[in-house]
Scaffold this active site. Structure first.
Site, short mmCIF file in Angstrom:
data_model
loop_
_atom_site.label_atom_id
_atom_site.label_comp_id
_atom_site.label_asym_id
_atom_site.label_seq_id
_atom_site.Cartn_x
_atom_site.Cartn_y
_atom_site.Cartn_z
N HIS A 134 0.84 -1.20 0.00
CA HIS A 134 0.00 0.00 0.00
C HIS A 134 0.87 1.25 0.00
CE1 HIS A 134 -3.32 2.68 1.52
NE2 HIS A 134 -2.28 3.30 2.07
N GLU A 135 1.91 1.26 0.82
CA GLU A 135 2.79 2.44 0.88
C GLU A 135 3.57 2.60 -0.42
OE1 GLU A 135 2.24 4.46 3.09
OE2 GLU A 135 1.08 3.16 4.39
N HIS A 138 1.44 4.36 -2.88
CA HIS A 138 1.48 5.82 -2.74
C HIS A 138 2.68 6.40 -3.50
CE1 HIS A 138 -1.85 6.76 -0.17
NE2 HIS A 138 -1.44 5.99 0.83
N GLU A 205 -6.29 7.13 -0.63
CA GLU A 205 -6.20 5.93 0.19
C GLU A 205 -6.88 4.75 -0.49
OE1 GLU A 205 -4.42 5.35 2.97
OE2 GLU A 205 -3.64 7.36 2.61
#
Length: 318
Positions: A134-135, A138, A205
């Protein structure tokens, strides 16, 4: 669709800035506010990653770390970054009992991904992979740049509102609504800018959840991790985040106490909504869905250390 929504929200924010300048009627205050906000955010653009890493006492780690769990964490991040076509990011750990993680850096070439010691303690390897994917999403989506641009425009709007009475471009006849209209703009424009900023954050998100699940190839593990992190974050205070609430939007789950609802004023979507979206994604990917047991916080319980339960696997820090 999420990229289009982000572009639309950024356009709305820009239009709000231009419209506020027009309604105020003067150009001097608008230019001063724009230069001030632009300079402040330009400094943040080049230095925000260093500031936040120092704030949270992040410690870079690599494959030579003496702890096997940390070495595995680093290896997994490096492998997923390579698979996602990203440069190798700085991989760091944060000495904090609350399980959480964030990414920072102005572009993929200058990115850092960070996990707390609590995250490595409390989550399985698959869940940690899901969180870090997930990071990395980003980073891949250049969300830090998006949020920097958003902050620049929102900061300019706030500065314009603050300077409105002093740089209004003339007497009340030149300003629609006169002094009452100006006072209303001083209050409403920053609120509107803040709401748009929050909407952009929530949009990013959801998109990072989707891309991260694809990078890791395991939506269910990310969904499980989100539920665990939310449960523990209600019980464990992140003191640094509480002292610096503006940094809360960086984390995968809001680290601040009592702000988990998916409402107009939340920077993060409701975890339940994110879990449902991930499970639907897993079904579309043909994966077997599984729902984890959720760690629930006891009513009113707050601690600054990691609670120990019989089912909690011993992590690298204890």
């Amino acid at each position: 669709m999420n990229h289009l929504k982000t572009f639309t929200l950024l356009a709305a924010l820009t239009a709000l800035f231009v419209g506020l300048g027009y309604l105020i009627g003067g150009t001097a205050g608008m230019l001063i506010a724009l230069v001030f906000a632009g300079g402040m955010n330009l400094f943040s653009y080049w230095n925000a990653d260093k500031i936040v890493l120092r704030m949270y006492r992040a410690q870079p780690v690599d494959e030579t770390h003496p702890n096997a769990v940390v070495r595995t964490y680093v290896a997994d991040v490096v492998q997923m970054a390579r698979d996602a076509g990203l440069p190798r990011p700085v991989v760091a750990i944060i000495p904090n009992d609350q399980p959480n993680a964030f990414a920072t850096g102005r572009n993929p070439e200058n990115a850092a991904v960070c996990a707390t010691t609590g995250l490595l303690d409390m989550l399985t390897r698959e869940e940690i992979r899901g969180v870090m994917a997930h990071e990395l999403a980003h980073v891949k989506n250049r969300d830090t740049l998006t949020m920097t641009v958003t902050a620049t425009v929102a900061g300019a709007i706030a500065a314009l509102a603050n300077f409105a009475l002093f740089f209004g471009g003339g007497d009340d006849r030149e300003r629609p609504g006169g002094i009452v209209g100006t006072l209303a703009l001083m209050i409403l424009a920053p609120m509107a800018a803040g709401l748009v900023q929050m909407a952009i954050s929530r949009t990013r998100e959801y998109e990072a959840d989707r891309v991260g699940a694809e990078i890791a190839g395991d939506p269910a593990s990310l969904a499980s991790a989100l539920q665990k992190i939310e449960g523990w974050s209600k019980r464990i205070v992140n003191v640094t985040a509480e002292r610096n609430p503006a940094s809360g939007q960086l984390f995968i789950i809001n680290p601040l106490a009592g702000r988990g609802a998916d409402n107009l004023f939340s920077t993060h979507p409701a975890t339940g909504n994110r879990v449902r979206a991930l499970m639907e994604l897993g079904a579309r990917m043909g994966l077997n869905p599984r729902r984890p047991a959720v760690v629930e916080a006891a009513p009113g319980s707050v601690t600054t250390s990691v609670p120990t339960t019989p089912s909690q696997a011993k992590g690298p820090w204890g």
